[in-house]
Scaffold this motif. Sequence first.
Motif, PDB file in Angstrom:
ATOM      1  N   ASP A 146     114.146  57.051  14.410  1.00  0.00           N
ATOM      2  CA  ASP A 146     113.672  55.673  14.287  1.00  0.00           C
ATOM      3  C   ASP A 146     113.003  55.454  12.930  1.00  0.00           C
ATOM      4  O   ASP A 146     113.261  54.451  12.240  1.00  0.00           O
ATOM      5  N   ILE A 147     112.137  56.397  12.530  1.00  0.00           N
ATOM      6  CA  ILE A 147     111.430  56.277  11.255  1.00  0.00           C
ATOM      7  C   ILE A 147     112.405  56.382  10.080  1.00  0.00           C
ATOM      8  O   ILE A 147     112.320  55.625   9.108  1.00  0.00           O
ATOM      9  N   LYS A 148     113.361  57.325  10.172  1.00  0.00           N
ATOM     10  CA  LYS A 148     114.345  57.496   9.111  1.00  0.00           C
ATOM     11  C   LYS A 148     115.191  56.241   8.944  1.00  0.00           C
ATOM     12  O   LYS A 148     115.432  55.772   7.818  1.00  0.00           O
ATOM     13  N   THR A 149     115.644  55.675  10.069  1.00  0.00           N
ATOM     14  CA  THR A 149     116.454  54.461  10.006  1.00  0.00           C
ATOM     15  C   THR A 149     115.639  53.287   9.477  1.00  0.00           C
ATOM     16  O   THR A 149     116.148  52.435   8.744  1.00  0.00           O
ATOM     17  N   GLY A 150     114.346  53.264   9.831  1.00  0.00           N
ATOM     18  CA  GLY A 150     113.474  52.202   9.349  1.00  0.00           C
ATOM     19  C   GLY A 150     113.326  52.226   7.838  1.00  0.00           C
ATOM     20  O   GLY A 150     113.411  51.184   7.170  1.00  0.00           O
ATOM     21  N   PRO A 193     118.220  44.237  17.019  1.00  0.00           N
ATOM     22  CA  PRO A 193     118.255  45.669  17.338  1.00  0.00           C
ATOM     23  C   PRO A 193     117.848  46.522  16.134  1.00  0.00           C
ATOM     24  O   PRO A 193     118.664  47.216  15.531  1.00  0.00           O
ATOM     25  N   ALA A 194     116.567  46.461  15.787  1.00  0.00           N
ATOM     26  CA  ALA A 194     116.064  47.202  14.624  1.00  0.00           C
ATOM     27  C   ALA A 194     115.073  48.252  15.090  1.00  0.00           C
ATOM     28  O   ALA A 194     114.437  48.106  16.135  1.00  0.00           O
ATOM     29  N   PRO A 195     114.909  49.321  14.324  1.00  0.00           N
ATOM     30  CA  PRO A 195     113.921  50.346  14.680  1.00  0.00           C
ATOM     31  C   PRO A 195     112.513  49.765  14.676  1.00  0.00           C
ATOM     32  O   PRO A 195     112.211  48.837  13.914  1.00  0.00           O
ATOM     33  N   LEU A 196     111.639  50.322  15.509  1.00  0.00           N
ATOM     34  CA  LEU A 196     110.256  49.845  15.549  1.00  0.00           C
ATOM     35  C   LEU A 196     109.555  50.068  14.219  1.00  0.00           C
ATOM     36  O   LEU A 196     108.669  49.301  13.837  1.00  0.00           O
ATOM     37  N   MET A 249     105.053  57.552  19.692  1.00  0.00           N
ATOM     38  CA  MET A 249     106.394  57.029  19.425  1.00  0.00           C
ATOM     39  C   MET A 249     107.414  57.656  20.375  1.00  0.00           C
ATOM     40  O   MET A 249     108.287  56.967  20.909  1.00  0.00           O
ATOM     41  N   ARG A 250     107.291  58.948  20.597  1.00  0.00           N
ATOM     42  CA  ARG A 250     108.232  59.639  21.482  1.00  0.00           C
ATOM     43  C   ARG A 250     108.116  59.125  22.920  1.00  0.00           C
ATOM     44  O   ARG A 250     109.133  58.903  23.596  1.00  0.00           O
ATOM     45  N   ASN A 251     106.877  58.928  23.392  1.00  0.00           N
ATOM     46  CA  ASN A 251     106.666  58.590  24.792  1.00  0.00           C
ATOM     47  C   ASN A 251     106.841  57.116  25.112  1.00  0.00           C
ATOM     48  O   ASN A 251     107.243  56.771  26.233  1.00  0.00           O
ATOM     49  N   TYR A 252     106.518  56.235  24.152  1.00  0.00           N
ATOM     50  CA  TYR A 252     106.442  54.818  24.491  1.00  0.00           C
ATOM     51  C   TYR A 252     107.316  53.918  23.631  1.00  0.00           C
ATOM     52  O   TYR A 252     107.247  52.690  23.753  1.00  0.00           O
ATOM     53  N   ARG A 253     108.139  54.495  22.776  1.00  0.00           N
ATOM     54  CA  ARG A 253     108.978  53.680  21.893  1.00  0.00           C
ATOM     55  C   ARG A 253     109.863  52.721  22.681  1.00  0.00           C
ATOM     56  O   ARG A 253     109.998  51.544  22.317  1.00  0.00           O
ATOM     57  N   SER A 254     110.460  53.190  23.753  1.00  0.00           N
ATOM     58  CA  SER A 254     111.388  52.359  24.516  1.00  0.00           C
ATOM     59  C   SER A 254     110.685  51.304  25.363  1.00  0.00           C
ATOM     60  O   SER A 254     111.330  50.393  25.881  1.00  0.00           O
TER      61      SER A 254
END
Length: 317
Positions: free
Chosen positions: A33-37, A128-131, A306-311
Motif C-alpha cells: 500500500d505504501i509503495k503504491t502510494g 480505488p487508491a491506497p490509503l 496498517m496491517r490490522n485495520y487497513r481494510s
Amino acid sequence: MHATSTVHAADGAAPTSVPPISDSKTFSRAFADIKTGFAAKELWGHLGWQDIKQRYRRSVIGPFWITISQGVIALGLGLLYSQLFGMPTSTFLPYISTGFIIWGFISGCLSEGMETFISNEGLIKQLPAPLSVYVLRTVWRQTLMLMHNLIVYVIVIAIFFTSLNHEYSLNTGNCNEGFSGICHPGIGWYSLSAIPGFFMLALNAGWVTLLLGIISTRYRDIPQVISSVIQLLFYLTPIVWPIDQLLAGGARASTSWALPFVHGNPLFHFIQIVRAPLIGQQVSINSWYVVLGITVVGWVLALVAMRNYRSRVSYWV
C-alpha cells in the motif's frame, strides 16, 4: 489472494473444502500500500496543491497569505518576548520565527493528520487508491505551507545576518571575552544539516498521520483530545521561550531543574534538528538519537495498525 484447498476424507467420504485464507492482514499488503502510494506521486501531489489553491480561491495574493500571517505573528511575538526576556531582537527574532515555522508544520500534521481519512471520505469510497495516498496528500500540503513560510525565514536572516554569521549568544548577542553563557557557532555550511533534519521530520509526519488517522477514524473523540494536547505542548516546548535562559549564564539559570523535562519532550528534539542549524546553533547528538528512536518505533506501530485495520477504514469513514 486467497488460497483454497480440498481435503479428502477417509472411507470414500465427500471431500471437505478448507475455508480460504485471507492475506489482507499481512505486512506485505501494508508495505505494498505504501509503495503504491509513493508511486502515485502525481495524484497526491496534485491533490495537495489543489488543497492550497482551494483554501485561498479568489484571493488576490492567494497562498502568500500564509506567509504574511506567519510573518506578522513572528514579528509581533518576537518584539514582545525579546523585551520580556531582556534578549537582543537581532538574535531572538530569528529564533522565534524559525521555531514558529517548524511548529506550524508539526501542529498541522498532527491536527490535519487526525482528519486525513475522515476528510477524504468521498474519495476513499469512490476511488480505488491506497490509503497512503491520503497520508502523503496531508504531509505534502503541510510541506507546501512550510515552503511558503520559509520566505519569512529568508527575510529575517537577511536582515539580521551580520548578528548570526559569527559566534553569538542568544542571551546577550555577543560572546565577549570572559563570557560564561552559551556561545553558538553562527550560520555557516553546517546550516545545510537542516535538510536531513527536515527529511526526518517529514518521515515522522508520515507515521503520525497514518497512525492518528486510523485511530481517529475509529474513535471520533480522539481529535478533540489531541487538539487540546497540541495547545499544551506548544507552551511546554521551547518555541517562544529560549532554553538558553535555563542554562549557565542565563537569566533563569536558577530554574535549571526544568531542563530534564525539556529534554524529555520529544517535540523539542524534532524542532531542534531543523531550527538549530538554520540559526547557526549546534544540534546535540542526543537529539538525533531521540528522533531516530522515535522514527523506528513510530513506523513499527503505524505498520501494525496498517496491517490490522487497513481494510476497515473505508467502513469507518
